[in-house]
Design a protein around this motif. Structure first.
Motif, mmCIF file in Angstrom:
data_model
loop_
_atom_site.group_PDB
_atom_site.id
_atom_site.type_symbol
_atom_site.label_atom_id
_atom_site.label_comp_id
_atom_site.label_asym_id
_atom_site.label_seq_id
_atom_site.Cartn_x
_atom_site.Cartn_y
_atom_site.Cartn_z
ATOM 1 N N ALA A 49 0.823 -1.218 0.000
ATOM 2 C CA ALA A 49 0.000 0.000 0.000
ATOM 3 C C ALA A 49 0.855 1.266 0.000
ATOM 4 O O ALA A 49 0.481 2.272 -0.611
ATOM 5 N N ARG A 50 2.019 1.226 0.645
ATOM 6 C CA ARG A 50 2.906 2.400 0.707
ATOM 7 C C ARG A 50 3.431 2.807 -0.669
ATOM 8 O O ARG A 50 3.892 3.927 -0.850
ATOM 9 N N HIS A 51 3.374 1.894 -1.633
ATOM 10 C CA HIS A 51 3.928 2.162 -2.963
ATOM 11 C C HIS A 51 2.858 2.437 -4.011
ATOM 12 O O HIS A 51 3.189 2.572 -5.187
ATOM 13 N N LEU A 52 1.610 2.530 -3.593
ATOM 14 C CA LEU A 52 0.512 2.746 -4.538
ATOM 15 C C LEU A 52 0.020 4.183 -4.462
ATOM 16 O O LEU A 52 0.018 4.792 -3.396
ATOM 17 N N PRO A 53 -0.465 4.725 -5.593
ATOM 18 C CA PRO A 53 -1.008 6.085 -5.580
ATOM 19 C C PRO A 53 -2.396 6.116 -4.928
ATOM 20 O O PRO A 53 -2.996 5.065 -4.685
ATOM 21 N N PRO A 54 -2.899 7.322 -4.650
ATOM 22 C CA PRO A 54 -4.244 7.438 -4.070
ATOM 23 C C PRO A 54 -5.287 6.720 -4.933
ATOM 24 O O PRO A 54 -5.124 6.606 -6.151
ATOM 25 N N ASP A 55 -6.340 6.249 -4.316
ATOM 26 C CA ASP A 55 -7.449 5.520 -4.944
ATOM 27 C C ASP A 55 -7.107 4.079 -5.302
ATOM 28 O O ASP A 55 -7.949 3.355 -5.799
ATOM 29 N N PHE A 56 -5.849 3.656 -5.080
ATOM 30 C CA PHE A 56 -5.456 2.267 -5.311
ATOM 31 C C PHE A 56 -5.174 1.625 -3.962
ATOM 32 O O PHE A 56 -4.590 2.254 -3.085
ATOM 33 N N GLU A 57 -5.573 0.378 -3.818
ATOM 34 C CA GLU A 57 -5.270 -0.372 -2.597
ATOM 35 C C GLU A 57 -4.937 -1.803 -2.995
ATOM 36 O O GLU A 57 -5.382 -2.294 -4.039
ATOM 37 N N PRO A 58 -4.144 -2.492 -2.187
ATOM 38 C CA PRO A 58 -3.811 -3.882 -2.522
ATOM 39 C C PRO A 58 -5.069 -4.753 -2.554
ATOM 40 O O PRO A 58 -5.965 -4.606 -1.724
ATOM 41 N N ASP A 59 -5.135 -5.636 -3.539
ATOM 42 C CA ASP A 59 -6.164 -6.667 -3.543
ATOM 43 C C ASP A 59 -5.628 -7.752 -2.616
ATOM 44 O O ASP A 59 -4.485 -8.186 -2.775
ATOM 45 N N THR A 60 -6.390 -8.153 -1.637
ATOM 46 C CA THR A 60 -5.874 -9.099 -0.649
ATOM 47 C C THR A 60 -6.539 -10.461 -0.772
ATOM 48 O O THR A 60 -7.671 -10.581 -1.252
ATOM 49 N N PHE A 61 -5.805 -11.455 -0.333
ATOM 50 C CA PHE A 61 -6.238 -12.846 -0.400
ATOM 51 C C PHE A 61 -5.859 -13.521 0.912
ATOM 52 O O PHE A 61 -4.844 -13.183 1.517
ATOM 53 N N VAL A 62 -6.650 -14.487 1.329
ATOM 54 C CA VAL A 62 -6.361 -15.232 2.548
ATOM 55 C C VAL A 62 -5.756 -16.578 2.152
ATOM 56 O O VAL A 62 -6.358 -17.339 1.390
ATOM 57 N N LEU A 63 -4.553 -16.846 2.654
ATOM 58 C CA LEU A 63 -3.874 -18.114 2.374
ATOM 59 C C LEU A 63 -4.428 -19.223 3.263
ATOM 60 O O LEU A 63 -5.151 -18.969 4.232
ATOM 61 N N ALA A 64 -4.067 -20.457 2.962
ATOM 62 C CA ALA A 64 -4.541 -21.621 3.719
ATOM 63 C C ALA A 64 -4.171 -21.527 5.202
ATOM 64 O O ALA A 64 -4.905 -22.025 6.056
ATOM 65 N N ASP A 65 -3.047 -20.862 5.513
ATOM 66 C CA ASP A 65 -2.639 -20.736 6.916
ATOM 67 C C ASP A 65 -3.313 -19.563 7.634
ATOM 68 O O ASP A 65 -3.009 -19.262 8.777
ATOM 69 N N GLY A 66 -4.237 -18.876 6.940
ATOM 70 C CA GLY A 66 -4.990 -17.789 7.551
ATOM 71 C C GLY A 66 -4.399 -16.408 7.364
ATOM 72 O O GLY A 66 -5.027 -15.413 7.717
#
Length: 184
Positions: A49-66
């Motif tokens: 997130a620190r490297h993205l411009p405004p209005d962009f956010e990381p797309d997140t995913f949950v791994l098998a380990d949570g």
């Protein structure tokens, strides 16, 4: 039976798995991609997130380990028979690597390109004309077959290259084009 091009022109579905390529314009490029790989890393979403411009956010995913993670990728490949529509007789070959992250823009999934490294003098075209974060690089692709028991298995291509003044793995602040260093 209707030819696929006639069916497409009429807006009708076709049984062909191939769709004819539209005519190229003078500024379009055509190339054959070889040794294409996608190397993806899970990173902390807050680091991306620190490297993205405004209005962009990381797309997140949950791994098998949570763990909740975001993904960034390096995509190396070789361009063969690279040519512009205005000069199809001029052909080039080069290595290219795209550096990208999977993001959301105002809630919609997207891909954010941090930059591209290119093993060619052509790197100056997108960098100069369109101010894109493309950087010169030296690359080498190596393919291999290995014997696993009685079968031969292709290993993914190995790629050596770097992007920007300090390389893709360099730590530091973004350069003038917004290309960041390595995520912590």
């Amino acid at each position: 039976m209707t030819a696929p091009s006639e069916a497409l022109a009429a807006g009708a579905p076709t049984t062909s798995p191939f769709v004819p390529r539209p005519a190229s314009g003078p500024w379009d490029v055509t190339t054959l991609l070889l040794d294409f790989s996608i190397i993806t890393y899970a990173v902390p979403p807050e680091a991306l997130a620190r490297h993205l411009p405004p209005d962009f956010e990381p797309d997140t995913f949950v791994l098998a380990d949570g763990r909740r993670v975001a993904f960034v990728s390096a995509v190396p490949f070789r361009d063969e028979e690279f040519r512009f529509g205005f000069a199809p007789f001029l052909r080039a070959r080069m290595g290219q690597t795209n550096y990208r992250a999977y993001v959301r823009y105002r809630g919609e999934r997207a891909v954010w390109f941090f930059g591209t490294s290119l093993d060619s003098f052509w790197v100056g075209v997108p960098r100069s004309l369109w101010k894109l974060p493309w950087h010169p690089a030296r690359m080498r692709f190596q393919n291999a077959l290995v014997r696993r028991g009685r079968a031969l298995r292709a290993l993914p291509p190995r790629h050596r290259g770097r992007m920007g003044p300090g390389g893709a793995g360099a730590r530091g602040k973004p350069d003038a084009h917004g290309v960041p260093g390595r995520l912590p």
